[in-house]
Design a protein around this motif. Structure first.
Motif, PDB file in Angstrom:
ATOM      1  N   LEU A 192      -3.175  12.012 -10.378  1.00  0.00           N
ATOM      2  CA  LEU A 192      -2.345  12.151 -11.573  1.00  0.00           C
ATOM      3  C   LEU A 192      -0.860  12.020 -11.257  1.00  0.00           C
ATOM      4  CD1 LEU A 192      -4.146  15.115 -13.385  1.00  0.00           C
ATOM      5  CD2 LEU A 192      -4.224  12.694 -14.002  1.00  0.00           C
ATOM      6  N   TYR A 193      -0.522  12.096  -9.970  1.00  0.00           N
ATOM      7  CA  TYR A 193       0.888  12.001  -9.575  1.00  0.00           C
ATOM      8  C   TYR A 193       1.153  10.796  -8.671  1.00  0.00           C
ATOM      9  CZ  TYR A 193       1.979  16.424 -11.762  1.00  0.00           C
ATOM     10  OH  TYR A 193       2.184  17.413 -12.692  1.00  0.00           O
ATOM     11  N   LYS A 194       0.288   9.786  -8.744  1.00  0.00           N
ATOM     12  CA  LYS A 194       0.552   8.546  -8.015  1.00  0.00           C
ATOM     13  C   LYS A 194       1.849   7.921  -8.523  1.00  0.00           C
ATOM     14  CE  LYS A 194      -4.065   6.932  -6.667  1.00  0.00           C
ATOM     15  NZ  LYS A 194      -5.096   5.885  -6.870  1.00  0.00           N
ATOM     16  N   GLY A 195       2.712   7.539  -7.602  1.00  0.00           N
ATOM     17  CA  GLY A 195       3.978   6.930  -7.994  1.00  0.00           C
ATOM     18  C   GLY A 195       5.046   7.926  -8.405  1.00  0.00           C
ATOM     19  N   TRP A 196       4.813   9.221  -8.142  1.00  0.00           N
ATOM     20  CA  TRP A 196       5.781  10.242  -8.555  1.00  0.00           C
ATOM     21  C   TRP A 196       7.107  10.112  -7.807  1.00  0.00           C
ATOM     22  CZ3 TRP A 196       8.160  14.476  -6.104  1.00  0.00           C
ATOM     23  CH2 TRP A 196       8.783  15.391  -6.954  1.00  0.00           C
ATOM     24  N   VAL A 197       7.068   9.789  -6.518  1.00  0.00           N
ATOM     25  CA  VAL A 197       8.304   9.692  -5.725  1.00  0.00           C
ATOM     26  C   VAL A 197       9.239   8.610  -6.253  1.00  0.00           C
ATOM     27  CG1 VAL A 197       9.283   9.219  -3.442  1.00  0.00           C
ATOM     28  CG2 VAL A 197       7.278  10.690  -3.654  1.00  0.00           C
ATOM     29  N   PRO A 198       8.776   7.356  -6.427  1.00  0.00           N
ATOM     30  CA  PRO A 198       9.696   6.368  -6.999  1.00  0.00           C
ATOM     31  C   PRO A 198      10.124   6.727  -8.417  1.00  0.00           C
ATOM     32  CG  PRO A 198       7.469   5.473  -6.867  1.00  0.00           C
ATOM     33  CD  PRO A 198       7.482   6.736  -6.059  1.00  0.00           C
ATOM     34  N   SER A 199       9.300   7.488  -9.118  1.00  0.00           N
ATOM     35  CA  SER A 199       9.685   7.915 -10.458  1.00  0.00           C
ATOM     36  C   SER A 199      10.869   8.869 -10.397  1.00  0.00           C
ATOM     37  CB  SER A 199       8.508   8.597 -11.163  1.00  0.00           C
ATOM     38  OG  SER A 199       7.450   7.698 -11.351  1.00  0.00           O
ATOM     39  N   ARG A 262       6.430   2.255  -9.405  1.00  0.00           N
ATOM     40  CA  ARG A 262       5.657   3.388  -9.904  1.00  0.00           C
ATOM     41  C   ARG A 262       4.413   2.907 -10.622  1.00  0.00           C
ATOM     42  NH1 ARG A 262       7.402   6.498 -15.296  1.00  0.00           N
ATOM     43  NH2 ARG A 262       7.402   4.312 -15.898  1.00  0.00           N
ATOM     44  N   ARG A 263       4.570   1.917 -11.509  1.00  0.00           N
ATOM     45  CA  ARG A 263       3.441   1.425 -12.292  1.00  0.00           C
ATOM     46  C   ARG A 263       2.404   0.783 -11.390  1.00  0.00           C
ATOM     47  NH1 ARG A 263       2.888   3.676 -16.590  1.00  0.00           N
ATOM     48  NH2 ARG A 263       5.010   3.154 -17.283  1.00  0.00           N
ATOM     49  N   ARG A 264       2.840   0.062 -10.366  1.00  0.00           N
ATOM     50  CA  ARG A 264       1.880  -0.599  -9.465  1.00  0.00           C
ATOM     51  C   ARG A 264       1.109   0.420  -8.641  1.00  0.00           C
ATOM     52  NH1 ARG A 264       3.143  -6.534  -7.647  1.00  0.00           N
ATOM     53  NH2 ARG A 264       3.676  -7.342  -9.698  1.00  0.00           N
ATOM     54  N   MET A 265       1.775   1.475  -8.237  1.00  0.00           N
ATOM     55  CA  MET A 265       1.073   2.515  -7.490  1.00  0.00           C
ATOM     56  C   MET A 265       0.054   3.230  -8.379  1.00  0.00           C
ATOM     57  SD  MET A 265       4.240   4.066  -5.222  1.00  0.00           S
ATOM     58  CE  MET A 265       3.208   5.227  -4.312  1.00  0.00           C
ATOM     59  N   GLN A 266       0.362   3.370  -9.647  1.00  0.00           N
ATOM     60  CA  GLN A 266      -0.570   3.992 -10.586  1.00  0.00           C
ATOM     61  C   GLN A 266      -1.779   3.103 -10.850  1.00  0.00           C
ATOM     62  OE1 GLN A 266       1.759   4.703 -14.085  1.00  0.00           O
ATOM     63  NE2 GLN A 266       2.536   6.674 -13.384  1.00  0.00           N
ATOM     64  N   MET A 267      -1.562   1.780 -10.842  1.00  0.00           N
ATOM     65  CA  MET A 267      -2.584   0.836 -11.275  1.00  0.00           C
ATOM     66  C   MET A 267      -3.343   0.174 -10.129  1.00  0.00           C
ATOM     67  SD  MET A 267      -2.386   1.120 -14.429  1.00  0.00           S
ATOM     68  CE  MET A 267      -1.260   2.356 -15.066  1.00  0.00           C
ATOM     69  N   VAL A 268      -3.251   0.679  -8.923  1.00  0.00           N
ATOM     70  CA  VAL A 268      -3.955   0.086  -7.787  1.00  0.00           C
ATOM     71  C   VAL A 268      -5.442  -0.055  -8.113  1.00  0.00           C
ATOM     72  CG1 VAL A 268      -4.774   0.516  -5.438  1.00  0.00           C
ATOM     73  CG2 VAL A 268      -2.363   0.813  -5.986  1.00  0.00           C
ATOM     74  N   GLY A 269      -5.951  -1.285  -7.975  1.00  0.00           N
ATOM     75  CA  GLY A 269      -7.359  -1.547  -8.237  1.00  0.00           C
ATOM     76  C   GLY A 269      -7.676  -1.824  -9.695  1.00  0.00           C
ATOM     77  N   TRP A 270      -6.637  -1.805 -10.553  1.00  0.00           N
ATOM     78  CA  TRP A 270      -6.856  -1.985 -11.990  1.00  0.00           C
ATOM     79  C   TRP A 270      -6.425  -3.368 -12.450  1.00  0.00           C
ATOM     80  CZ3 TRP A 270      -8.037   1.048 -16.448  1.00  0.00           C
ATOM     81  CH2 TRP A 270      -8.712   2.231 -16.133  1.00  0.00           C
ATOM     82  N   GLU A 288      -3.481  -2.082  -1.518  1.00  0.00           N
ATOM     83  CA  GLU A 288      -3.444  -0.637  -1.427  1.00  0.00           C
ATOM     84  C   GLU A 288      -2.105  -0.260  -0.828  1.00  0.00           C
ATOM     85  OE1 GLU A 288      -5.572   1.587  -2.416  1.00  0.00           O
ATOM     86  OE2 GLU A 288      -7.230   0.296  -3.018  1.00  0.00           O
ATOM     87  N   TYR A 289      -1.466   0.754  -1.386  1.00  0.00           N
ATOM     88  CA  TYR A 289      -0.155   1.159  -0.915  1.00  0.00           C
ATOM     89  C   TYR A 289      -0.237   2.526  -0.231  1.00  0.00           C
ATOM     90  CZ  TYR A 289       1.145  -2.351  -4.409  1.00  0.00           C
ATOM     91  OH  TYR A 289       1.249  -3.502  -5.154  1.00  0.00           O
ATOM     92  N   THR A 290       0.435   2.637   0.912  1.00  0.00           N
ATOM     93  CA  THR A 290       0.480   3.919   1.608  1.00  0.00           C
ATOM     94  C   THR A 290       1.618   4.793   1.099  1.00  0.00           C
ATOM     95  OG1 THR A 290       1.877   2.967   3.354  1.00  0.00           O
ATOM     96  CG2 THR A 290      -0.525   2.915   3.689  1.00  0.00           C
ATOM     97  N   GLY A 291       2.515   4.214   0.340  1.00  0.00           N
ATOM     98  CA  GLY A 291       3.637   4.973  -0.197  1.00  0.00           C
ATOM     99  C   GLY A 291       4.620   4.054  -0.898  1.00  0.00           C
ATOM    100  N   MET A 292       5.729   4.627  -1.319  1.00  0.00           N
ATOM    101  CA  MET A 292       6.712   3.869  -2.081  1.00  0.00           C
ATOM    102  C   MET A 292       7.308   2.721  -1.273  1.00  0.00           C
ATOM    103  SD  MET A 292      10.308   5.196  -3.720  1.00  0.00           S
ATOM    104  CE  MET A 292      11.024   5.377  -2.072  1.00  0.00           C
ATOM    105  N   VAL A 293       7.710   2.996  -0.029  1.00  0.00           N
ATOM    106  CA  VAL A 293       8.325   1.958   0.800  1.00  0.00           C
ATOM    107  C   VAL A 293       7.346   0.820   1.045  1.00  0.00           C
ATOM    108  CG1 VAL A 293       9.350   1.451   3.041  1.00  0.00           C
ATOM    109  CG2 VAL A 293       9.898   3.599   1.892  1.00  0.00           C
ATOM    110  N   ASP A 294       6.086   1.171   1.303  1.00  0.00           N
ATOM    111  CA  ASP A 294       5.060   0.158   1.528  1.00  0.00           C
ATOM    112  C   ASP A 294       4.836  -0.680   0.271  1.00  0.00           C
ATOM    113  OD1 ASP A 294       2.932  -1.052   3.119  1.00  0.00           O
ATOM    114  OD2 ASP A 294       1.553  -0.069   1.728  1.00  0.00           O
ATOM    115  N   ALA A 295       4.892  -0.047  -0.899  1.00  0.00           N
ATOM    116  CA  ALA A 295       4.729  -0.776  -2.154  1.00  0.00           C
ATOM    117  C   ALA A 295       5.880  -1.752  -2.366  1.00  0.00           C
ATOM    118  CB  ALA A 295       4.646   0.209  -3.321  1.00  0.00           C
ATOM    119  N   PHE A 296       7.097  -1.326  -2.085  1.00  0.00           N
ATOM    120  CA  PHE A 296       8.245  -2.223  -2.180  1.00  0.00           C
ATOM    121  C   PHE A 296       8.078  -3.408  -1.228  1.00  0.00           C
ATOM    122  CE2 PHE A 296      10.886   1.044  -4.322  1.00  0.00           C
ATOM    123  CZ  PHE A 296      11.560   0.220  -5.212  1.00  0.00           C
TER     124      PHE A 296
END
Length: 345
Positions: A192-199, A262-270, A288-296
């Motif tokens: 429920l808190y995926k992507g909270w850090v970049p948010s 944030r949205r991409r981390m929330q939607m992984v696999g969707w 799959e993202y290990t965190g915000m930096v990895d997602a960027f």
């Protein structure tokens, strides 16, 4: 006897109010009105731009190797053709369920943070007449944004999932509460808190700049009146809408890349979003993202720097009226309810 006691209590509350000391019931009523004004402002402003909000999210998570729409107008036409009028407002009920308390908490938190920061600033400077500077307003707005976003973040997560779900989605949510229970059961509470850090990082400039630019613009117009817009020390609704539009444009542009991540981390696999590209040019398994930096890093690596601004056009078109409507509605509703303190005061 009872009526005499009631009259005495009302008289005491009126006296306390005149002396600047608020009785508990008076303060509670003021707080309730302030929260109500913020909630109404959020609900009206978000519903007005619901189709653009959905379009923005779909563009953010769209697979770059399976593009269905290249722009806002084309995307809205596609939704209209495939899902009809209701498709334009898919997820808006959940969105309002999130934005109404979010907006209420944000506006109220900003007022409280502004008072606390101003009091501290006056104590530090020794100037009892000192007013909030743009930097202090930025700090108060950032605090309000963090508090409101953290309090309602699970609702944002659920809203995003409902907005992008299709027949091919791994889960099919019947509504907000079904989505919450399904995510908790299948993915655990941390989901429920995926992507909270970049948010959190993104909301600091976004909310901070929204409040700082809006109030600073209003103060500048009132004090200098460069275009002859001020009548009796009061700005018109149209002028305040313009101030809100400018504030929203500045804030969302600075914070937008964090919203995408944030949205991409929330939607992984969707919805087959953000897929890795194989050597033959076809999309492989979703990232799959290990965190915000990895997602960027992965977003820029596989899709280029421009991917961080996917959906910026519909978001810009959405934010300009949305923020403007929210600020002005908040002040108008507070005037109607008789709350004596407005944002700019």
């Amino acid at each position: 006897m009872a009526s005499e006691t009631k009259i005495v209590n009302l008289a005491e509350e009126a006296k306390l109010a005149r002396e600047g000391v608020k009785a508990p019931s008076y303060a509670l009523l003021t707080i309730s009105k302030s929260l109500l004004a913020g909630g109404v402002a959020g609900g009206i402003s978000r519903t007005a731009v619901a189709p653009l909000e959905r379009m923005k999210i779909l563009l953010q998570v769209q697979n770059s190797h399976n593009i269905k729409y290249n722009g806002t107008i084309q995307g809205l036409k596609y939704i209209w053709g495939t899902e009809g009028f209701r498709g334009l407002f898919k997820g808006n009920g959940t969105n309002c369920a999130r934005i109404i308390p979010n907006s209420a908490v944000k506006f109220f938190s900003y007022e409280q943070a502004s008072k606390a920061i101003l009091q501290l600033y006056r104590q530090r400077t020794g100037n009892e007449d000192a007013q909030l500077t743009p930097v202090l307003r930025l700090g108060a707005g950032s605090c309000a944004g963090i508090i409101a976003m953290s309090a309602t973040y699970p609702m944002d997560m659920v809203r995003g999932r409902i907005t992008v779900q299709t027949e091919k989605s791994p889960f099919h949510y019947r509504g907000m509460f079904h989505a919450l229970s399904t995510i908790l059961k299948e993915e655990g509470p941390r989901a429920l808190y995926k992507g909270w850090v970049p948010s959190v990082i993104g909301v600091i400039p976004y909310a901070g700049l929204n409040f700082a630019v809006y109030e600073s613009l209003k103060d500048w117009l009132v004090t200098s009146n460069p275009f002859g817009l001020v009548q009796d020390s009061e700005l018109s609704v149209v002028t305040r809408l313009a101030c809100g539009a400018a504030a929203g444009t500045v804030g969302q542009t600075v914070a937008y890349p964090f919203d995408v991540i944030r949205r991409r981390m929330q939607m992984v696999g969707w919805n087959h979003a953000s897929s890795v590209v194989a050597g033959d040019g076809r999309a492989k398994a979703p990232l799959e993202y290990t965190g915000m930096v990895d997602a960027f890093r992965k977003t820029v690596r596989y899709e280029g720097f421009g991917a961080l601004f996917k959906g910026l056009v519909p978001n810009s078109v959405k934010v300009v009226p949305s923020i403007a409507i929210a600020f002005v509605t908040y002040e108008v509703v507070k005037d109607i309810l008789g709350v004596e303190i407005r944002i700019s005061d």
